[in-house]
Design a protein around this motif. Structure first.
Motif, PDB file in Angstrom:
ATOM      1  N   THR A 200       0.845  -1.200   0.000  1.00 44.78           N
ATOM      2  CA  THR A 200       0.000   0.000   0.000  1.00 44.78           C
ATOM      3  C   THR A 200       0.875   1.242   0.000  1.00 44.78           C
ATOM      4  N   GLY A 201       1.989   1.180   0.726  1.00 43.94           N
ATOM      5  CA  GLY A 201       2.945   2.278   0.773  1.00 43.94           C
ATOM      6  C   GLY A 201       4.298   1.747   1.185  1.00 43.94           C
ATOM      7  N   LYS A 202       5.350   2.437   0.770  1.00 43.53           N
ATOM      8  CA  LYS A 202       6.706   1.992   1.060  1.00 43.53           C
ATOM      9  C   LYS A 202       7.293   2.819   2.193  1.00 43.53           C
ATOM     10  N   GLN A 203       7.774   2.124   3.240  1.00 40.85           N
ATOM     11  CA  GLN A 203       8.423   2.763   4.392  1.00 40.85           C
ATOM     12  C   GLN A 203       7.597   3.934   4.925  1.00 40.85           C
ATOM     13  N   CYS A 204       6.344   3.657   5.198  1.00 43.11           N
ATOM     14  CA  CYS A 204       5.444   4.732   5.613  1.00 43.11           C
ATOM     15  C   CYS A 204       4.892   4.555   7.028  1.00 43.11           C
ATOM     16  N   VAL A 205       5.047   3.368   7.631  1.00 41.09           N
ATOM     17  CA  VAL A 205       4.446   3.080   8.933  1.00 41.09           C
ATOM     18  C   VAL A 205       5.320   3.623  10.055  1.00 41.09           C
ATOM     19  N   ASN A 206       4.674   4.264  11.047  1.00 38.97           N
ATOM     20  CA  ASN A 206       5.393   4.809  12.207  1.00 38.97           C
ATOM     21  C   ASN A 206       5.194   3.986  13.473  1.00 38.97           C
ATOM     22  N   ARG A 207       4.047   3.326  13.582  1.00 35.84           N
ATOM     23  CA  ARG A 207       3.768   2.552  14.798  1.00 35.84           C
ATOM     24  C   ARG A 207       2.842   1.388  14.460  1.00 35.84           C
ATOM     25  N   ILE A 208       3.070   0.246  15.139  1.00 32.00           N
ATOM     26  CA  ILE A 208       2.224  -0.943  14.979  1.00 32.00           C
ATOM     27  C   ILE A 208       1.656  -1.301  16.339  1.00 32.00           C
ATOM     28  N   ILE A 209       0.328  -1.461  16.410  1.00 29.16           N
ATOM     29  CA  ILE A 209      -0.357  -1.837  17.651  1.00 29.16           C
ATOM     30  C   ILE A 209      -1.064  -3.165  17.426  1.00 29.16           C
ATOM     31  N   THR A 210      -0.730  -4.168  18.221  1.00 27.13           N
ATOM     32  CA  THR A 210      -1.423  -5.454  18.177  1.00 27.13           C
ATOM     33  C   THR A 210      -1.968  -5.761  19.567  1.00 27.13           C
ATOM     34  N   GLU A 211      -2.599  -6.918  19.714  1.00 24.06           N
ATOM     35  CA  GLU A 211      -3.122  -7.298  21.025  1.00 24.06           C
ATOM     36  C   GLU A 211      -2.004  -7.756  21.967  1.00 24.06           C
ATOM     37  N   LYS A 212      -0.783  -7.963  21.420  1.00 27.51           N
ATOM     38  CA  LYS A 212       0.325  -8.451  22.234  1.00 27.51           C
ATOM     39  C   LYS A 212       1.373  -7.389  22.538  1.00 27.51           C
ATOM     40  N   ALA A 213       1.533  -6.437  21.620  1.00 25.81           N
ATOM     41  CA  ALA A 213       2.659  -5.505  21.781  1.00 25.81           C
ATOM     42  C   ALA A 213       2.437  -4.238  20.967  1.00 25.81           C
ATOM     43  N   VAL A 214       3.329  -3.277  21.251  1.00 24.58           N
ATOM     44  CA  VAL A 214       3.370  -2.034  20.475  1.00 24.58           C
ATOM     45  C   VAL A 214       4.801  -1.836  20.001  1.00 24.58           C
ATOM     46  N   PHE A 215       4.963  -1.590  18.685  1.00 25.45           N
ATOM     47  CA  PHE A 215       6.278  -1.366  18.101  1.00 25.45           C
ATOM     48  C   PHE A 215       6.350   0.045  17.528  1.00 25.45           C
TER      49      PHE A 215
END
Length: 597
Positions: free
Chosen positions: A538-553
């Motif tokens: 969808t986009g290249k190198q565009c994500v700043n944060r990932i939130i899941t039910e186990k962790a935050v990156f």
């Protein structure tokens, strides 16, 4: 060696000047005038070619190069601006001598170029404007459109004449003209679209089922036209909107941003019966707008690093599942350290548009979000057909409230009826409401939502994707002001045909923080956070944060992933086992946060 004249060019010469080329405009020929430099006055004059007028015989100084139609019906009094002289202009010292063909037909367009003092002295101020009757009509063709654009370039300035009738060399007035268009009103929508030919490109307004031209689509269904290229944000549903034309196999190619709720769209595409050019939603809107503005192409960051830029995205499949037609790669340029791709404008033969109201002159207004793609499409087609719910008297709209002036509206009908369906109607029932466990965080989606809600800040502007991000807005504190935006359509429906919708546009902004909310693992504990994506980007190198039910990156383009929060009861080793790539652990690792409710 004599320079060869390229196709589409006509050579004009003027005294003491190098030859210059101007375009030969389609069905019209330009006869070169041969400069005859006679006398010192002519040698000093800045002579330039001038188109003939009916007064050319009376005032030879106005004579010059004539513009003749190659093959066009004779123009009536209400159709032409002036007639070209049908005989050679007499020789005058210091003037051009033109070569004219006999039996010339009347000219149906005009433009003049400025001329110098020596040749203008004999011409009255109104020589070149006397026969320009106001409000006359030009034929609506690409050739005449080109002539009209050229006519706006250079004009005489009567007020700038010097004493004795001479024209100022420096002063040029600019003005432009257009064809005189009257919006034609129809009672029957079939009559309004019956001349849409097979293979035409048709721009169809609407977003989902909001603001679609229901009656005009139904009219196309009745005409039975085939092989259409339909440009629309989506393709309706199976039995409504453009879905009707898909079902009847009248559409050959769709240019869209997402599939929506149309299973037939998906079936035809995957079976090789339909060509589909998927385009990012914002890019699609801008390509149409550019087409209407006369901009041939533009650069955008949307889609860089994806299949949109690289090419190879399937447009059509063979019956065996192999790719028959693939998208072409885009040109890439760098501006201020950021990469952009070149997108070409979209224009159409016809535009089918849904508006709210029109006055009896043909001016149009839209209602709220039904404006969507309808507005730019009005300007991007050769013929625009608009259907409205109500026709009112002239003067009912304030000029500043008009969204589309009548010059862009060629045909107009009042729709007979409107269903205004809802694409997917969902009603909550008490028995469908799932009870949650008493222990906070046992519900996986709820856990992600309550963590995502902590991303909101006072005064923030946030675009919410469908699903978890949208639900997170339920937990915004009443003491906080957050400006929310969300689509009224559904992205990525269908088992295999996803479509990028507006997602590519949203993640392409360098100043936007992109937060991804997702379940940590797929079915069967398959990794979803990976070293390299296997599905189209969808986009290249565009994500700043990932939130899941186990962790935050946190995500850094150079350093990669850093674990900053961990759900209670889990260890770093647990996260490593369920993650498909390496990551660093923050020295300030904390338990995963939840918004207070």
């Amino acid at each position: 060696m004599k320079k060869q004249r390229a196709p589409g060019e006509a050579l004009l010469r003027r005294p003491n000047a190098r030859p210059r080329f101007i375009p030969d405009l389609g069905m019209y020929r330009q006869i070169p005038a041969i400069a005859q430099s006679r006398g010192a006055a002519a040698a000093k004059a800045r002579n330039t070619t001038v188109w003939n007028t009916p007064d050319a015989r009376k005032h030879p100084s106005a004579a010059g190069t004539a513009l003749y139609p190659r093959s066009a019906p004779a123009a009536g009094p209400s159709q032409h601006l002036f007639s070209v002289s049908r005989s050679p202009a007499p020789e005058v010292p210091g003037r051009h001598r033109s070569a004219f063909e006999p039996a010339a037909r009347p000219l149906r367009a005009f433009f003049f170029l400025p001329f110098g003092d020596a040749e203008a002295r004999a011409a009255p101020a109104d020589t070149l404007t006397r026969s320009l009757r106001p409000g006359l009509r030009l034929p609506p063709s690409p050739t005449m459109a080109a002539l009209t654009r050229l006519s706006s370039r250079l004009r005489f300035c009567p007020s700038a004449r010097r004493p004795g009738g001479a024209w100022s060399k420096e002063c040029v007035c600019y003005f432009s003209t257009s064809t005189r268009r009257h919006t034609k009103f129809y009672m029957d929508p079939v009559e309004a679209v019956k001349d849409v030919p097979d293979g035409a490109t048709v721009l169809v307004g609407g977003f989902g089922l909001c603001g679609i031209p229901e009656n005009l689509i139904g009219a196309l269904l009745k005409t039975g036209v085939k092989g259409l290229t339909a440009v629309s944000n989506n393709a309706g549903v199976d039995n409504f909107g453009l879905g009707l034309l898909l079902r009847s196999k009248q559409i050959k190619r769709m240019v869209s941003s997402y599939v929506g709720e149309n299973a037939e769209f998906e079936r035809q595409y995957l079976s090789g019966e339909l060509e589909v050019e998927l385009t990012p939603q914002g890019t699609l809107a801008e390509r149409i707008r550019a087409g209407g503005a006369g901009v041939p192409a533009f650069y955008t960051s949307t889609g860089y690093g994806t299949l949109v830029q690289e090419g190879g995205s399937p447009i059509k499949y063979n019956k065996d599942g192999s790719i028959a037609i693939a998208s072409k790669p885009r040109e890439v340029r760098e501006f201020n350290g950021q990469h952009f791709i070149l997108e070409e404008a979209i224009t159409g033969d016809f535009a089918l548009v849904k508006a709210w109201k029109a006055d009896r002159a043909g001016n149009v207004i839209f209602r709220k979000s039904a404006r969507n793609f309808n507005l730019p499409m009005c300007k991007a087609a050769e013929t625009t057909v608009v259907e409205v719910e109500e026709i009112v008297d002239i003067g009912s709209f304030a000029p500043e409230d008009i969204h589309i002036p009548k010059i862009y509206v060629h045909r107009l009908i009042k729709g007979e009826k409107y269903e205004k369906r809802i694409e997917r109607l969902s009603i909550r029932k008490e028995e469908d409401v799932k009870t949650t466990s008493g222990k906070p965080g046992d519900n996986v989606r709820e856990r992600i939502i309550k963590r995502a809600a902590l991303e909101f800040e006072d005064g923030m502007y946030a675009n919410l994707g469908i699903g978890i991000p949208l639900l997170a807005s339920n937990f915004i504190s009443p003491s906080m002001t957050v400006h929310l935006q969300s689509e009224n359509g559904v992205l990525g429906l269908g088992k295999m045909v996803k479509g990028m919708g507006g997602a590519m546009d949203l993640v392409s902004s360098a100043k936007t923080k992109v937060v991804v909310t997702m379940e940590h693992s797929a079915k069967g504990n398959a990794h979803k956070i990976m070293e390299k994506c296997t599905l189209p980007l969808t986009g290249k190198q565009c994500v700043n944060r990932i939130i899941t039910e186990k962790a935050v990156f946190d995500v850094d383009n150079k350093k990669g992933l850093t674990l900053i929060e961990l759900w209670e009861g889990l260890t770093v080793d647990d996260i490593k086992k369920s993650t498909g790539c390496d990551f660093a652990v923050s020295p300030k690792l904390i338990p995963m946060q939840q918004i207070a409710t």
